[in-house]
Motif scaffolding. Sequence first.
Motif, PDB file in Angstrom:
ATOM      1  N   ARG A 108      -4.687   2.537  -1.578  1.00 39.20           N
ATOM      2  CA  ARG A 108      -4.312   2.190  -2.943  1.00 39.20           C
ATOM      3  C   ARG A 108      -3.206   1.146  -2.919  1.00 39.20           C
ATOM      4  O   ARG A 108      -2.314   1.172  -2.086  1.00 39.20           O
ATOM      5  CB  ARG A 108      -3.838   3.421  -3.722  1.00 39.20           C
ATOM      6  CG  ARG A 108      -4.860   4.536  -3.815  1.00 39.20           C
ATOM      7  CD  ARG A 108      -6.222   4.072  -4.323  1.00 39.20           C
ATOM      8  NE  ARG A 108      -6.144   3.333  -5.573  1.00 39.20           N
ATOM      9  CZ  ARG A 108      -6.163   3.918  -6.777  1.00 39.20           C
ATOM     10  NH1 ARG A 108      -6.225   5.233  -6.881  1.00 39.20           N
ATOM     11  NH2 ARG A 108      -6.126   3.188  -7.872  1.00 39.20           N
ATOM     12  N   MET A 109      -3.253   0.244  -3.877  1.00 39.39           N
ATOM     13  CA  MET A 109      -2.386  -0.936  -3.873  1.00 39.39           C
ATOM     14  C   MET A 109      -1.425  -0.882  -5.064  1.00 39.39           C
ATOM     15  O   MET A 109      -1.828  -0.542  -6.179  1.00 39.39           O
ATOM     16  CB  MET A 109      -3.262  -2.189  -3.946  1.00 39.39           C
ATOM     17  CG  MET A 109      -2.550  -3.479  -3.657  1.00 39.39           C
ATOM     18  SD  MET A 109      -3.744  -4.828  -3.530  1.00 39.39           S
ATOM     19  CE  MET A 109      -4.286  -4.960  -5.241  1.00 39.39           C
ATOM     20  N   TYR A 110      -0.164  -1.233  -4.810  1.00 36.79           N
ATOM     21  CA  TYR A 110       0.878  -1.176  -5.838  1.00 36.79           C
ATOM     22  C   TYR A 110       1.597  -2.526  -5.925  1.00 36.79           C
ATOM     23  O   TYR A 110       1.900  -3.146  -4.902  1.00 36.79           O
ATOM     24  CB  TYR A 110       1.922  -0.104  -5.502  1.00 36.79           C
ATOM     25  CG  TYR A 110       1.394   1.301  -5.509  1.00 36.79           C
ATOM     26  CD1 TYR A 110       1.584   2.137  -6.611  1.00 36.79           C
ATOM     27  CD2 TYR A 110       0.717   1.810  -4.406  1.00 36.79           C
ATOM     28  CE1 TYR A 110       1.108   3.436  -6.601  1.00 36.79           C
ATOM     29  CE2 TYR A 110       0.233   3.106  -4.396  1.00 36.79           C
ATOM     30  CZ  TYR A 110       0.431   3.923  -5.496  1.00 36.79           C
ATOM     31  OH  TYR A 110      -0.055   5.204  -5.502  1.00 36.79           O
TER      32      TYR A 110
ATOM     33  N   ASP B   2      -9.356   5.453   1.693  1.00 33.24           N
ATOM     34  CA  ASP B   2      -9.049   4.356   0.778  1.00 33.24           C
ATOM     35  C   ASP B   2      -7.578   3.985   0.877  1.00 33.24           C
ATOM     36  O   ASP B   2      -6.732   4.824   1.209  1.00 33.24           O
ATOM     37  CB  ASP B   2      -9.354   4.742  -0.672  1.00 33.24           C
ATOM     38  CG  ASP B   2     -10.838   4.956  -0.918  1.00 33.24           C
ATOM     39  OD1 ASP B   2     -11.633   4.402  -0.143  1.00 33.24           O
ATOM     40  OD2 ASP B   2     -11.183   5.679  -1.864  1.00 33.24           O
TER      41      ASP B   2
ATOM     42  N   PHE C 179       0.852  -1.174   0.000  1.00 39.16           N
ATOM     43  CA  PHE C 179       0.000   0.000   0.000  1.00 39.16           C
ATOM     44  C   PHE C 179       0.893   1.231   0.000  1.00 39.16           C
ATOM     45  O   PHE C 179       1.917   1.264   0.670  1.00 39.16           O
ATOM     46  CB  PHE C 179      -0.918   0.004   1.222  1.00 39.16           C
ATOM     47  CG  PHE C 179      -1.903  -1.134   1.219  1.00 39.16           C
ATOM     48  CD1 PHE C 179      -2.996  -1.114   0.379  1.00 39.16           C
ATOM     49  CD2 PHE C 179      -1.718  -2.231   2.042  1.00 39.16           C
ATOM     50  CE1 PHE C 179      -3.897  -2.159   0.361  1.00 39.16           C
ATOM     51  CE2 PHE C 179      -2.618  -3.287   2.038  1.00 39.16           C
ATOM     52  CZ  PHE C 179      -3.712  -3.253   1.184  1.00 39.16           C
TER      53      PHE C 179
ATOM     54  N   LEU D 192       0.528   0.986 -10.109  1.00 34.96           N
ATOM     55  CA  LEU D 192      -0.720   1.183  -9.387  1.00 34.96           C
ATOM     56  C   LEU D 192      -1.755   0.205  -9.923  1.00 34.96           C
ATOM     57  O   LEU D 192      -2.025   0.158 -11.117  1.00 34.96           O
ATOM     58  CB  LEU D 192      -1.210   2.620  -9.555  1.00 34.96           C
ATOM     59  CG  LEU D 192      -2.541   2.963  -8.895  1.00 34.96           C
ATOM     60  CD1 LEU D 192      -2.451   2.803  -7.381  1.00 34.96           C
ATOM     61  CD2 LEU D 192      -2.950   4.387  -9.256  1.00 34.96           C
TER      62      LEU D 192
ATOM     63  N   PRO E  99      -5.632  -1.706 -10.065  1.00 39.37           N
ATOM     64  CA  PRO E  99      -7.035  -1.264 -10.040  1.00 39.37           C
ATOM     65  C   PRO E  99      -7.820  -1.878  -8.890  1.00 39.37           C
ATOM     66  O   PRO E  99      -8.790  -2.604  -9.101  1.00 39.37           O
ATOM     67  CB  PRO E  99      -7.567  -1.730 -11.397  1.00 39.37           C
ATOM     68  CG  PRO E  99      -6.791  -2.970 -11.678  1.00 39.37           C
ATOM     69  CD  PRO E  99      -5.398  -2.704 -11.135  1.00 39.37           C
ATOM     70  N   HIS E 100      -7.385  -1.589  -7.697  1.00 36.00           N
ATOM     71  CA  HIS E 100      -8.087  -2.118  -6.529  1.00 36.00           C
ATOM     72  C   HIS E 100      -7.984  -1.108  -5.408  1.00 36.00           C
ATOM     73  O   HIS E 100      -6.915  -0.545  -5.164  1.00 36.00           O
ATOM     74  CB  HIS E 100      -7.482  -3.448  -6.077  1.00 36.00           C
ATOM     75  CG  HIS E 100      -8.120  -4.002  -4.840  1.00 36.00           C
ATOM     76  ND1 HIS E 100      -9.253  -4.772  -4.871  1.00 36.00           N
ATOM     77  CD2 HIS E 100      -7.790  -3.864  -3.526  1.00 36.00           C
ATOM     78  CE1 HIS E 100      -9.592  -5.108  -3.639  1.00 36.00           C
ATOM     79  NE2 HIS E 100      -8.718  -4.572  -2.806  1.00 36.00           N
ATOM     80  N   ARG E 101      -9.079  -0.846  -4.738  1.00 35.63           N
ATOM     81  CA  ARG E 101      -9.097   0.038  -3.583  1.00 35.63           C
ATOM     82  C   ARG E 101      -9.647  -0.720  -2.381  1.00 35.63           C
ATOM     83  O   ARG E 101     -10.714  -1.322  -2.465  1.00 35.63           O
ATOM     84  CB  ARG E 101      -9.969   1.269  -3.839  1.00 35.63           C
ATOM     85  CG  ARG E 101      -9.388   2.299  -4.785  1.00 35.63           C
ATOM     86  CD  ARG E 101     -10.377   3.439  -4.952  1.00 35.63           C
ATOM     87  NE  ARG E 101      -9.915   4.418  -5.917  1.00 35.63           N
ATOM     88  CZ  ARG E 101      -9.236   5.524  -5.598  1.00 35.63           C
ATOM     89  NH1 ARG E 101      -8.964   5.764  -4.324  1.00 35.63           N
ATOM     90  NH2 ARG E 101      -8.849   6.363  -6.521  1.00 35.63           N
ATOM     91  N   ASP E 102      -8.907  -0.686  -1.302  1.00 34.55           N
ATOM     92  CA  ASP E 102      -9.419  -1.189  -0.043  1.00 34.55           C
ATOM     93  C   ASP E 102      -9.952  -0.014   0.773  1.00 34.55           C
ATOM     94  O   ASP E 102      -9.500   1.133   0.608  1.00 34.55           O
ATOM     95  CB  ASP E 102      -8.326  -1.911   0.751  1.00 34.55           C
ATOM     96  CG  ASP E 102      -8.178  -3.362   0.323  1.00 34.55           C
ATOM     97  OD1 ASP E 102      -9.207  -4.013   0.103  1.00 34.55           O
ATOM     98  OD2 ASP E 102      -7.038  -3.834   0.226  1.00 34.55           O
TER      99      ASP E 102
END
Length: 300
Positions: free
Chosen positions: A265-267, A263, A147, A159, A161-164
């Motif tokens: 963001r995931m990398y 949110d 994150f 980056l 395409p997913h948001r936690d």
Amino acid sequence: MELRVLRYFLAVAQEGNITSAARLLHITQPTLSRQIRDLEEELGHPLFERNSHSITLTAEGLLLRKRAEEILNLVRKTEDELAQTDSALAGEVYVGAGETTGAHLLTRAARRLRDRWPDVHFHMFSGDSADVCEQLDKGLLDFGLLFGPVDEKKYHSLLLPHRDVWGVLLRRDHPLAQKASVCPEDLVSQPLIVSRQTLRRPFFPAWFGRDAESLNIVGTYNLVFNGSLMVEDGMGCAFSLAGLVNVSSPSSLCFRPLEPQVDARMYLVWKRHQVFSKAAGKYLEILLSSEALSAEQSPE
């Protein structure tokens, strides 16, 4: 220091007994004892504390066990990569990730890789960002799932395409469970349970508008499942990402998002100047394909 001797040392550390380790290694006890003594003389430190029934690791022995495991894992990884041929893709792919439903993106890509090349094996290492970065830096992982923010000087990043969504786990009988979301004023006086990773997040003091030291943090966890047990037993409210703990009936827990919403963001990251094995390179190609990325948006 020979690899063979490191394997001998790890066997003794695992068994806690020279006789058992010698039997496991199919060598004589005097031979193994001599090899360990020679290793201790070479390093200038005793590695074991010996008594009449067993042996235990010294502080130097504990350090060597950690390093020996890393060295031998890296040797195995290198041997696997060099053994790959152009005719049939095989080998190992090593990925590290924290607890997130976004890891489905990694496993779906792994499934596609193995559908085409079944001799490729996929290995997942679980840990928080610090653990994953440590393994990446040592060359024991090909990729990491982090994150943000990401250290762009050390890693290439993509980056995903997913948001936690951040929120708190609560008991269903907790007064805050009646709310659709929770705000800072709801939590400043509540007993809080957090992970060490959460404490390092910039959003944590920013969202509360105060330092973590002023909050009522009563416990910490490393794995959210253990954190959920602390909530179940009435210790407090646990900060967590959505979807990691089953809160459907008949669970005694519920999840409430933060308000204002936060949110994560995931990398996908990998070391700069990384030389990929053929298997890892193919895995990255599949992960970057539009099909793999879109799968996160609409599960199959």
